[in-house]
Design a protein around this motif. Structure first.
Motif, mmCIF file in Angstrom:
data_model
loop_
_atom_site.group_PDB
_atom_site.id
_atom_site.type_symbol
_atom_site.label_atom_id
_atom_site.label_comp_id
_atom_site.label_asym_id
_atom_site.label_seq_id
_atom_site.Cartn_x
_atom_site.Cartn_y
_atom_site.Cartn_z
ATOM 1 N N UNK A 17 3.582 41.388 30.304
ATOM 2 C CA UNK A 17 4.431 41.225 30.896
ATOM 3 C C UNK A 17 4.602 41.573 32.621
ATOM 4 N N UNK A 18 3.562 42.238 32.848
ATOM 5 C CA UNK A 18 3.204 42.937 34.179
ATOM 6 C C UNK A 18 2.073 42.300 34.720
ATOM 7 N N UNK A 19 1.241 41.529 33.742
ATOM 8 C CA UNK A 19 0.226 40.677 33.804
ATOM 9 C C UNK A 19 -1.011 41.771 33.907
ATOM 10 N N UNK A 20 -0.824 42.474 33.381
ATOM 11 C CA UNK A 20 -1.774 43.422 33.105
ATOM 12 C C UNK A 20 -2.617 42.711 31.696
ATOM 13 N N UNK A 21 -3.661 42.914 30.579
ATOM 14 C CA UNK A 21 -4.229 42.381 29.777
ATOM 15 C C UNK A 21 -3.399 43.365 28.952
ATOM 16 N N UNK A 22 -3.548 42.522 27.595
ATOM 17 C CA UNK A 22 -2.625 43.299 26.629
ATOM 18 C C UNK A 22 -3.844 44.093 25.233
ATOM 19 N N UNK A 233 4.974 43.947 21.880
ATOM 20 C CA UNK A 233 4.049 44.876 20.975
ATOM 21 C C UNK A 233 4.641 45.953 21.382
ATOM 22 N N UNK A 234 4.839 46.845 20.583
ATOM 23 C CA UNK A 234 5.257 47.949 20.064
ATOM 24 C C UNK A 234 3.835 49.061 19.720
ATOM 25 N N UNK A 235 4.398 50.241 19.572
ATOM 26 C CA UNK A 235 3.284 50.976 18.817
ATOM 27 C C UNK A 235 3.539 52.828 18.620
ATOM 28 N N UNK A 236 3.109 53.695 17.853
ATOM 29 C CA UNK A 236 4.331 54.553 17.426
ATOM 30 C C UNK A 236 4.701 55.731 18.139
ATOM 31 N N UNK A 237 4.092 55.399 19.700
ATOM 32 C CA UNK A 237 4.331 56.056 20.655
ATOM 33 C C UNK A 237 5.690 55.862 20.559
ATOM 34 N N UNK A 241 6.573 46.531 24.919
ATOM 35 C CA UNK A 241 6.215 45.431 25.853
ATOM 36 C C UNK A 241 6.227 43.578 25.444
ATOM 37 N N UNK A 242 6.877 43.301 26.571
ATOM 38 C CA UNK A 242 6.761 41.736 25.674
ATOM 39 C C UNK A 242 5.288 40.988 25.823
ATOM 40 N N UNK A 243 4.675 40.747 25.275
ATOM 41 C CA UNK A 243 3.295 39.890 25.888
ATOM 42 C C UNK A 243 3.222 38.227 25.326
#
Length: 297
Positions: A17-22, A233-237, A241-243
């Motif tokens: 969402x912030x424009x950075x690459x996922x 998108x999420x992970x175990x941490x 974020x929205x992608x």
């Protein structure tokens, strides 16, 4: 892991969402679960992933029990492909055999993981792409239950152990619920990377994100139908974020697989599952195929 090998593990062109690459980083998140209903953008995500991986020095293994409709076009870049539950069962067994052989190699060299092996004996990393996980879990007849249990056991073993020897799982599905039966929750626990597109039922969103980022479940269930490609998108941490996945047609993904077919490694244990690659169609004739013969009286 040495920096020079890091490119083996990174693929992805989605934008956060912030424009950075996922970026899908297999060093940090070796296995992932990607969920989404029809027309949600899940297939687009898979195409972007495959197109990114195809350009890297890795082996790709396809499991597509819908008769290969999604993955058969990627054949030039696949070291193995299974398109029926029977083939998938045998291929997963072969992958477990490959995993065990790689652990023997680690033991022989006193290495702790794939990347600490000497370059000359280091096997190529493998990414296993499961197109529709429910096709492996669900059985239509009692006689298929033994095969189903065997496949689920093989997948769980790979998910628990294969990271160290460079075998990674990308498991995709339209839905994922506890009703898939024994082993579903255990497999999910090992698939620490999660990407959830628009889904048809809350349980799928819960299974995808509820155990790692409960507040992300609401975000996933409110993705509108007119925004294909949007996902959470999420992970175990616990972070999420929205992608948004860029558009990529099946033809574009197939073209990338053809262009990088020369990178496809031969894996001896998987050789029986190497897909046949159809020859390129003959160029269209520019003139008549039969030479005209003048009519004589």
């Amino acid at each position: 892991m040495p920096q020079s090998h890091r490119h083996h593990h990174r693929a992805g062109h989605q934008l956060a969402k912030d424009g950075t690459a996922f970026v899908r980083d297999y060093q940090k998140i070796p296995h992932a679960l990607t969920l989404g209903a029809n027309q949600s953008g899940k297939s687009m995500y898979q195409r972007n992933l495959i197109a990114g991986l195809a350009k890297l020095p890795v082996g790709l293994v396809g499991i597509d029990c819908k008769r290969g409709v999604e993955q058969r076009g990627y054949a030039p870049r696949l070291s193995a492909l299974a398109v029926t539950p029977d083939e998938a069962s045998r291929l997963l067994e072969a992958l477990v055999g490959e995993m065990e052989a790689r652990f023997d190699l680690l033991s022989e060299h006193g290495a702790t993981d794939l990347w600490s092996l000497p370059t000359k004996v280091r096997p190529v990393p493998l990414v296993v792409l499961v197109d529709e996980v429910a096709e492996l879990f669900l059985t239509a007849a009692k006689k298929d239950e033994e095969r189903r249990d065997r496949m689920v056991t093989h997948m769980i073993r790979l998910a628990q152990m294969a990271r160290a020897i460079g075998i990674y799982l990308e498991v995709c599905g339209q839905r994922f619920g506890s009703d898939l039966g024994k082993g579903a929750t255990m497999l999910r626990a090992q698939l620490t990377g999660r990407v959830v597109h628009r889904v048809n039922d809350k349980q799928t969103a819960d299974m995808g994100l509820g155990d790692i980022a409960p507040e992300a479940v609401f975000a996933a269930t409110t993705i509108p139908p007119d925004r294909p490609g949007v996902a959470v998108a999420g992970d175990s941490s616990g972070g999420w974020s929205r992608i948004r996945t860029p558009e990529m047609t099946p033809a574009q993904a197939v073209a990338v697989c053809r262009e990088y077919a020369h990178l496809t490694p031969h894996i001896a244990a998987l050789a029986p599952f190497r897909p046949l690659v159809p020859a390129d169609p003959a160029p269209a004739a520019t003139g008549p195929l039969v030479k005209p013969v003048p009519v004589t009286e």
